[in-house]
Design a protein around this motif. Structure first.
Motif, PDB file in Angstrom:
ATOM      1  N   PRO A   1       7.148  26.067  -9.141  1.00 50.29           N
ATOM      2  CA  PRO A   1       6.613  24.719  -8.890  1.00 50.29           C
ATOM      3  C   PRO A   1       7.632  23.748  -8.314  1.00 50.29           C
ATOM      4  CG  PRO A   1       6.790  25.168 -11.256  1.00 50.29           C
ATOM      5  CD  PRO A   1       7.042  26.452 -10.557  1.00 50.29           C
ATOM      6  N   TYR A   2       8.917  23.933  -8.671  1.00 50.87           N
ATOM      7  CA  TYR A   2       9.934  22.994  -8.166  1.00 50.87           C
ATOM      8  C   TYR A   2      10.207  23.197  -6.682  1.00 50.87           C
ATOM      9  CZ  TYR A   2      10.799  21.699 -12.997  1.00 50.87           C
ATOM     10  OH  TYR A   2      10.639  21.235 -14.274  1.00 50.87           O
TER      11      TYR A   2
ATOM     12  N   ASP B   1       1.025   4.203  -2.722  1.00 49.33           N
ATOM     13  CA  ASP B   1       0.781   5.615  -2.344  1.00 49.33           C
ATOM     14  C   ASP B   1       1.886   6.514  -2.885  1.00 49.33           C
ATOM     15  OD1 ASP B   1      -1.431   4.791  -1.039  1.00 49.33           O
ATOM     16  OD2 ASP B   1      -0.687   5.139   0.993  1.00 49.33           O
TER      17      ASP B   1
ATOM     18  N   ALA C   1       0.832  -1.211   0.000  1.00 46.52           N
ATOM     19  CA  ALA C   1       0.000   0.000   0.000  1.00 46.52           C
ATOM     20  C   ALA C   1       0.868   1.263   0.000  1.00 46.52           C
ATOM     21  CB  ALA C   1      -0.910  -0.008   1.225  1.00 46.52           C
ATOM     22  N   LEU C   2       1.963   1.216   0.760  1.00 43.25           N
ATOM     23  CA  LEU C   2       2.830   2.399   0.850  1.00 43.25           C
ATOM     24  C   LEU C   2       3.505   2.689  -0.496  1.00 43.25           C
ATOM     25  CD1 LEU C   2       3.881   4.540   2.831  1.00 43.25           C
ATOM     26  CD2 LEU C   2       5.809   3.047   3.311  1.00 43.25           C
TER      27      LEU C   2
ATOM     28  N   ALA D   1       2.149  14.777  -8.152  1.00 39.07           N
ATOM     29  CA  ALA D   1       2.942  15.982  -7.875  1.00 39.07           C
ATOM     30  C   ALA D   1       3.825  16.348  -9.069  1.00 39.07           C
ATOM     31  CB  ALA D   1       3.797  15.757  -6.625  1.00 39.07           C
ATOM     32  N   VAL D   2       4.456  15.325  -9.667  1.00 41.53           N
ATOM     33  CA  VAL D   2       5.338  15.598 -10.820  1.00 41.53           C
ATOM     34  C   VAL D   2       4.504  16.109 -11.997  1.00 41.53           C
ATOM     35  CG1 VAL D   2       6.872  14.531 -12.518  1.00 41.53           C
ATOM     36  CG2 VAL D   2       7.115  13.964 -10.110  1.00 41.53           C
TER      37      VAL D   2
ATOM     38  N   LEU E   1       7.378  21.909  -4.716  1.00 38.92           N
ATOM     39  CA  LEU E   1       7.386  20.443  -4.644  1.00 38.92           C
ATOM     40  C   LEU E   1       8.347  19.979  -3.537  1.00 38.92           C
ATOM     41  CD1 LEU E   1       6.472  17.721  -5.833  1.00 38.92           C
ATOM     42  CD2 LEU E   1       8.404  17.844  -7.397  1.00 38.92           C
TER      43      LEU E   1
ATOM     44  N   HIS F   1       0.887   9.494  -5.344  1.00 39.15           N
ATOM     45  CA  HIS F   1       1.078  10.897  -4.959  1.00 39.15           C
ATOM     46  C   HIS F   1       2.270  11.506  -5.703  1.00 39.15           C
ATOM     47  CE1 HIS F   1      -2.028  10.420  -2.109  1.00 39.15           C
ATOM     48  NE2 HIS F   1      -1.356   9.635  -1.288  1.00 39.15           N
TER      49      HIS F   1
ATOM     50  N   LEU G   1       2.160  -1.337   8.390  1.00 41.38           N
ATOM     51  CA  LEU G   1       3.538  -1.070   8.815  1.00 41.38           C
ATOM     52  C   LEU G   1       3.595  -0.173  10.049  1.00 41.38           C
ATOM     53  CD1 LEU G   1       5.121  -0.412   5.295  1.00 41.38           C
ATOM     54  CD2 LEU G   1       5.435  -2.441   6.709  1.00 41.38           C
TER      55      LEU G   1
ATOM     56  N   ASN H   1      -2.280   1.560   7.681  1.00 45.14           N
ATOM     57  CA  ASN H   1      -1.254   0.748   7.042  1.00 45.14           C
ATOM     58  C   ASN H   1      -0.654  -0.237   8.053  1.00 45.14           C
ATOM     59  OD1 ASN H   1       1.502   0.047   6.035  1.00 45.14           O
ATOM     60  ND2 ASN H   1       0.873   1.344   4.345  1.00 45.14           N
TER      61      ASN H   1
ATOM     62  N   GLU I   1       6.739  20.581  -0.270  1.00 54.28           N
ATOM     63  CA  GLU I   1       5.691  19.582   0.017  1.00 54.28           C
ATOM     64  C   GLU I   1       6.309  18.283   0.519  1.00 54.28           C
ATOM     65  OE1 GLU I   1       3.115  19.072  -3.358  1.00 54.28           O
ATOM     66  OE2 GLU I   1       2.588  21.196  -3.366  1.00 54.28           O
TER      67      GLU I   1
ATOM     68  N   TYR J   1       1.086   9.207   9.031  1.00 50.91           N
ATOM     69  CA  TYR J   1       0.421   8.870   7.760  1.00 50.91           C
ATOM     70  C   TYR J   1       0.042   7.384   7.757  1.00 50.91           C
ATOM     71  CZ  TYR J   1      -0.263   8.079   2.759  1.00 50.91           C
ATOM     72  OH  TYR J   1      -0.794   7.711   1.548  1.00 50.91           O
ATOM     73  N   LEU J   2       0.949   6.545   8.246  1.00 47.25           N
ATOM     74  CA  LEU J   2       0.672   5.103   8.279  1.00 47.25           C
ATOM     75  C   LEU J   2      -0.570   4.810   9.122  1.00 47.25           C
ATOM     76  CD1 LEU J   2       4.299   3.647   8.726  1.00 47.25           C
ATOM     77  CD2 LEU J   2       2.973   3.825   6.616  1.00 47.25           C
TER      78      LEU J   2
ATOM     79  N   ARG K   1       1.821  17.886 -11.809  1.00 47.62           N
ATOM     80  CA  ARG K   1       1.465  19.280 -11.535  1.00 47.62           C
ATOM     81  C   ARG K   1       2.637  20.215 -11.876  1.00 47.62           C
ATOM     82  NH1 ARG K   1       0.643  19.067  -6.223  1.00 47.62           N
ATOM     83  NH2 ARG K   1       2.520  20.253  -5.800  1.00 47.62           N
ATOM     84  N   VAL K   2       3.861  19.786 -11.483  1.00 43.98           N
ATOM     85  CA  VAL K   2       5.043  20.601 -11.776  1.00 43.98           C
ATOM     86  C   VAL K   2       5.255  20.688 -13.289  1.00 43.98           C
ATOM     87  CG1 VAL K   2       7.552  20.703 -11.566  1.00 43.98           C
ATOM     88  CG2 VAL K   2       6.168  20.087  -9.593  1.00 43.98           C
TER      89      VAL K   2
END
Lengths: 94, 313
Positions: free
Chosen positions: B190-191, A18, A14-15, A26-27, B194, A22, B27, B25, B197, B19-20, A29-30
């Motif tokens: 944008p870079y 993900d 799953a990870l 993101a790439v 990113l 994601h 893990l 998840n 983020e 997040y997990l 969008r850039v």
């Protein structure tokens, strides 16, 4: 394989999914934002504005197709891996 | 293989553990007691089987960010828990947890675990010593805070808390990361956005380290100001417990101590007792020059000091 190992294996699957999902979003969008800047400059020049508009639309469609395909393949691979993990952890009939 | 996998999971949980949990998840690590690398359920049967020679005095060891309890292991295989057992008869109880979760959540989970422990432990517990390394010290403080609010039955049993390399007044590196991320986000490119983020994906637990946030409401005081001095902490050390602070320092040089501390936690943060409430005797604070953040959880010198403190009645 213990239930904990199986849970972790599914978690890893799953990870990874993900990350691809994601990451590709993101790439994309850039990529799109960067290309838009170039097209905006070209579209401001009257002699090439028309061609640039067509090129932007084609480029946008290609981007949607390519990144969309990556995500579709990612989901399909995830489903296959889920099934493989489930199958391989079923108790043997022998 | 097992220990390597455990460590990899600990690092992953420290980085993106929140997040997990949010994505359910497999893990994600739950908080558990561990013995010899295996979880011990907090039930009477499991605890009796795992600790056949359980004593009435226990020491609860809580690791730091992206670690497991193996962070306390010395090259010869001993660790602070085993030494406390041999020298003072304290039964060591090692806690493993998801260090990417908010410190407040891990504190509440530790309080709940200790509540169960005191009712299920093979013999009546007479004394609990809490030992937290790095983030583990903040988890210990969050647990005592949560226990005080809920009048948890284990809290009156705690005589002493030992904090080893704990950033009581926050970790400047995380605060700098927060600012860098905000600057990158503000640049209309944008870079860089990113990159910002990706940087922001770091876990809640990691972000809590910046200002040593022990409660969810503490996040509201986060700012993007670059401060040379750490802020006053809103949660004082809990009265009724004797607190001992241990810090490492790469060098005896005062500038190295002030700027780099043990390479991760500045000495002022690990020994920030003035901002943690009145009444902490300076003799309960000890700085070890020459000990880095990685060395301080497994040092015989640190153990000797902690043992001396624990022997004093």
């Amino acid at each position: 394989m213990s239930p904990t190992d199986k849970r972790r294996l599914q978690g890893l699957r799953a990870l990874l999914q993900d990350v691809v999902e994601h990451g590709s979003t993101a790439v994309e969008r850039v990529h799109r934002t960067t290309a838009d800047r170039t097209f905006a400059v070209l579209e401001a020049i009257p002699p090439v504005a028309g061609v640039a508009k067509v090129a932007r639309d084609v480029h946008g469609a290609v981007l949607t197709g390519v990144y969309g395909s990556i995500r579709q393949v990612n989901r399909a691979v995830g489903e296959v891996l889920t099934a493989v993990i489930e199958e391989s952890t079923k108790p043997s009939r022998e | 293989m097992g220990q390597k996998l455990d460590l990899a999971l600990a690092v992953l949980n420290g980085a993106v553990g929140d997040y997990l949990v949010r994505t359910d998840n497999g893990l994600a690590l739950p908080m558990d007691l561990y013995l010899h690398g295996e979880p011990v359920a907090p039930t009477a049967a499991a605890l009796s089987a795992a600790y056949p020679d359980a004593t009435a005095r226990v020491v609860v060891l809580v690791h730091g960010l992206m670690n497991t309890e193996t962070i306390f292991a010395m090259p010869d295989g001993r660790d602070y828990g085993a030494l406390f057992r041999a020298d003072l008869g304290l039964t060591p109880l090692y806690v493993r947890y998801n260090s990417g979760l908010p410190i407040a959540d891990n504190g509440a989970a530790l309080s709940a675990l200790l509540t169960t422990l005191v009712s299920e432990y093979p013999v009546p517990i007479e004394e609990i010593v809490l030992l937290g390394y790095s983030m583990g010290g903040l988890v210990v403080r969050a647990a005592t805070h949560a226990a005080a609010l809920s009048a948890a039955p284990w809290l009156p049993l705690v005589r002493r808390a030992l904090y080893v390399g704990t950033p009581h007044r926050g970790a400047p590196m995380e605060r700098v990361g927060r600012i860098v991320s905000a600057v990158l986000k503000a640049i209309p490119d944008p870079y860089t956005r990113l990159i910002a983020e990706v940087a922001d994906l770091r876990s809640d637990g990691l972000k809590d380290l910046g200002d040593a946030d022990l409660r969810h409401e503490d996040r509201a005081r986060r700012t993007l100001r670059v401060r040379l001095r750490d802020p006053q902490h809103p949660v004082p050390l809990l009265p009724g417990i004797t607190h001992h602070l241990v810090a490492g320092s790469l060098s005896e040089d005062r500038w190295v101590r002030a700027l780099f501390g043990d390479a991760v936690v500045p000495v002022s943060s690990a020994t920030g007792w003035r901002s943690l409430g009145e009444g902490l005797d300076p003799s309960r604070v000890r700085v070890f020059p020459g000990l880095s953040h990685a060395a301080i959880p497994r040092s015989m010198d640190v153990y000797a000091q902690m043992r001396e403190w624990c022997e004093a009645r």
